[in-house]
Design an enzyme around this catalytic site. Structure first.
Site, PDB file in Angstrom:
ATOM      1  N   GLU A 223      34.821  21.362 -76.927  1.00 50.98           N
ATOM      2  CA  GLU A 223      36.482  21.097 -77.596  1.00 50.98           C
ATOM      3  C   GLU A 223      36.147  20.741 -79.381  1.00 50.98           C
ATOM      4  O   GLU A 223      36.433  19.600 -79.715  1.00 50.98           O
ATOM      5  CB  GLU A 223      36.434  19.939 -76.636  1.00 50.98           C
ATOM      6  CG  GLU A 223      36.851  20.808 -75.079  1.00 50.98           C
ATOM      7  CD  GLU A 223      36.850  18.698 -74.220  1.00 50.98           C
ATOM      8  OE1 GLU A 223      37.359  18.330 -74.813  1.00 50.98           O
ATOM      9  OE2 GLU A 223      37.440  19.023 -73.054  1.00 50.98           O
ATOM     10  N   GLU A 404      35.475  22.640 -67.335  1.00 53.12           N
ATOM     11  CA  GLU A 404      36.175  21.327 -67.283  1.00 53.12           C
ATOM     12  C   GLU A 404      36.986  21.909 -66.736  1.00 53.12           C
ATOM     13  O   GLU A 404      37.970  22.342 -66.880  1.00 53.12           O
ATOM     14  CB  GLU A 404      35.742  20.358 -68.368  1.00 53.12           C
ATOM     15  CG  GLU A 404      34.456  19.966 -69.247  1.00 53.12           C
ATOM     16  CD  GLU A 404      34.409  19.220 -70.692  1.00 53.12           C
ATOM     17  OE1 GLU A 404      35.870  18.028 -69.894  1.00 53.12           O
ATOM     18  OE2 GLU A 404      33.413  18.704 -70.940  1.00 53.12           O
TER      19      GLU A 404
END
Length: 497
Positions: A223, A404
Site C-alpha cells: 500500500e 487484504e
C-alpha cells in the site's frame, strides 16, 4: 499542486472525522446497502448495474481447484519483541511512542507476541486449513539501521517461520515492506530521499539470498498510497508529516523501490514470483453530471492509476502530473530511466479492497453505504467485483491475488469462550461472492487472504479495533477462533462459498 487537489485532500481529511453509520446496521445482512440510492454513469463500473451481493445458503459457488485460501498479517502489527534479538527502531516505534499519536497511547511493543508464539500461531493456521499465509518481514529486524550487514537472528526467525509453514503445507507469501521503515533511514530523509529506494533494494537482496525459493511469492511494497496519504498528507500514520508536495515525491520513490526490488529478485536467478500490493478504491461519480465524472476520473488518478499505470505501463497518468504541476517535487524528481525500472515485469498483482469512494463535482466525497467500526470503510461488496474486473479490463490478464479484505467488528469473548462475529461472516461471504463472479467473468484471481489472521495493533487505532479471524486476549495472549474462523475453515474445506 492545483487548488482542486488541495481541496479534495482536505475534504478527505474532514470526511474521516464525520459520524459513521454503525456496523450494527449491517450485521447479518447487506439489505441496508441495497436500499441506498443507485448511481448512474459510474466508473469503472456502475453500481446501478447490479445490487449488493447477497448470499443464498442453498447455493454453493465453487472456486478453482487450486485456489489459494489464505489470511494476512504484518510484522509490526503482530510480532512484538520490539527490542529483542537485535531488532532496530522503526518509524512506527517512534510514532506510536509519541504522545497523542495512537489511541490510548498503544504501541506495537508486544502486540500479539507472535515473535515468541509463532509456532502456536502456525498450528492455528493449520487448524484453520489455510493454503497460503501472507506476512511481512520487518526491515529493522534484518538491518537494524537500514544498511549494512544482516542481523542473523532476525533472518533466523523468518527462516523458522517459513520452514514451519512448509511443514504444515501452507505456502508462504512474504511482503518486504509493510510500513516499518528503520528510524535511522527516516533520520536521513526517509522516503523523500531517493537513496532510501536503493537501500531498500539492498535489503531485498539480503532477504532473497536468505530465503530464496522457499518463499514462492514475494510482495514488494504494501500500500504505497497509504504511506503517501496517511503518512505525509494527513499525518495519521508514521512519520506523521503533513506535506502534500513531499507526499508525491515519496510516492515516486516507493514505486522506484518496488522496481529495484523486482530487479534484485531477477538477479538471483530464482524461480519465485514477485509483484506489488496496491490498495485500490473504485472511484464513482456521486451523480450523473459531466463535472462529477471528470472529477472522479482525476480522483481515480490519485487513488489508483498513479500506482497501476507506473508499475504496469511504465508511465504516470498525464492528468495527475498536470494537476500536480511541473514545479512539484514529484515531477522534478522523475529521472530518465526511472519508469523503466518501476515497470520491470512482474508476475502477479496483489489487490487490497476495503471501500469505494463517491466523488462530487467539486472534488469532495459522499457516503452511499453503511460503514464499519472503521468510519472510512463503506461496506459495498460489489466494489470488489468492480475493481478486479477493472484491473483485468484496463491492464490485461495479469494474475491477481487479493491480499487484504476484511473489517473490524465489536468482538467480545463470551463467558462460554466463544466470539460471535456474524457481521464479519456476512462481509466475507458477500465479498467472496463478488470475487467469484469476477472469476466467472474471466478475472485471473488466484487466491484470497482475509485481513486479518489475528487481532492486532491497528496502527493509529491501537488495540481498539479487532480485525482478526482469531480473537487475541491481550492480557493473557490467549487465542480463540471466532465464529468467522469456523465459517472460513468450512469455506476452505468446501472450496466454495
Amino acid at each position: 499542486m492545483s487548488i482542486l487537489t488541495r481541496r479534495h485532500l482536505l475534504r478527505r481529511a474532514a470526511l474521516s472525522a464525520t459520524t459513521a453509520t454503525p456496523v450494527s446496521a449491517v450485521l447479518g445482512t447487506t439489505a441496508a446497502a441495497t436500499t441506498a440510492t443507485g448511481l448512474a454513469g459510474c466508473q469503472p463500473g456502475d453500481p446501478a448495474d447490479h445490487t449488493a451481493t447477497a448470499s443464498n445458503p442453498a447455493t454453493r459457488r465453487s472456486f478453482p481447484p487450486d485456489f489459494g485460501w489464505g489470511a494476512a498479517t504484518s510484522a509490526y502489527q503482530i510480532e512484538g519483541a520490539a527490542k529483542e534479538d537485535g531488532r532496530g527502531e522503526s518509524i512506527w516505534d517512534t510514532f506510536s511512542r509519541a504522545p497523542g499519536r495512537t489511541r490510548n497511547g498503544d504501541t506495537g511493543d508486544v502486540a500479539a507476541d507472535h515473535y515468541q508464539r509463532y509456532a502456536e500461531d502456525l498450528d492455528l493456521m493449520r487448524d484453520l486449513g489455510l493454503r497460503s499465509y501472507r506476512f511481512s518481514i520487518s526491515w529493522p529486524r534484518i538491518q537494524p539501521d537500514g544498511t549494512g550487514a544482516a542481523n542473523q537472528r532476525g533472518l533466523d526467525f523468518y527462516r523458522r517461520l517459513v520452514d514451519g509453514l512448509h511443514e504444515r503445507g501452507i505456502a508462504p507469501m512474504a511482503t518486504l515492506f509493510h510500513w516499518d521503515l528503520p528510524q535511522s533511514l527516516q533520520d536521513t530523509g526517509g522516503w523523500e530521499s531517493r537513496d532510501v529506494a536503493k537501500r531498500f533494494a539492498d535489503y531485498a537482496g539480503i532477504v532473497f539470498d536468505a530465503l530464496g525459493d522457499r518463499v514462492p511469492v514475494w510482495l514488494t511494497i504494501n500500500e504505497p498510497k497509504t504511506v503517501v496519504q496517511n503518512g505525509y498528507i494527513f499525518g495519521h500514520h508514521a512519520p506523521g508529516r503533513q506535506d502534500p508536495d513531499a507526499a508525491y515525491l515519496v510516492a515516486h520513490h516507493l514505486q522506484l523501490a518496488h522496481g529495484l526490488a523486482v530487479r534484485a529478485l531477477r538477479a538471483t536467478g530464482g524461480k519465485s514470483r514477485i509483484g506489488p500490493a496496491f490498495n485500490l478504491h473504485p472511484c464513482y461519480p456521486a451523480d450523473d453530471s459531466a463535472a462529477a465524472a471528470e472529477t472522479a476520473r482525476l480522483y481515480d488518478g490519485y487513488e489508483n492509476r498513479l500506482y497501476l499505470d507506473s508499475a504496469l505501463t511504465g508511465s504516470y497518468p498525464s492528468d495527475v502530473l498536470a494537476d500536480l504541476g511541473p514545479g512539484s517535487r514529484m515531477v522534478r524528481g522523475i529521472r530518465d530511466g526511472d519508469l523503466e525500472i518501476i515497470s520491470a515485469p512482474i508476475d502477479l498483482l496483489a489487490v487490497q479492497y476495503y471501500t469505494p469512494i463517491y466523488v462530487t463535482a467539486d472534488g469532495g466525497t459522499v457516503r452511499r453505504w453503511p460503514t464499519s467500526e472503521a468510519d472510512w470503510q463503506q461496506i459495498y461488496p460489489d466494489g470488489m467485483y468492480d475493481i478486479l474486473t477493472r484491473v483485468t479490463r484496463d491492464y490485461g490478464p495479469i494474475p491477481l491475488t487479493v491480499t487484504e479484505n476484511g473489517l473490524p467488528t465489536p468482538d467480545e469473548l463470551s463467558a462460554d469462550g466463544t466470539v460471535e462475529d456474524d457481521g464479519r461472516v456476512t462481509f466475507l461471504r458477500d465479498h467472496l461472492t463478488a470475487a467469484h463472479r469476477a472469476i466467472a467473468e474471466g478475472v485471473p484471481l488466484e487466491s484470497f487472504h482475509v485481513w486479518s489472521l489475528l487481532d492486532n495493533f491497528e496502527w493509529a487505532e491501537g488495540y481498539e479495533q479487532r480485525w482478526g479471524l482469531i480473537y487475541v486476549d491481550y492480557p493473557t495472549q490467549r487465542r480463540v477462533f471466532k465464529r468467522s474462523a469456523h465459517w472460513y475453515r468450512q469455506v476452505i474445506a468446501d472450496n466454495a462459498v
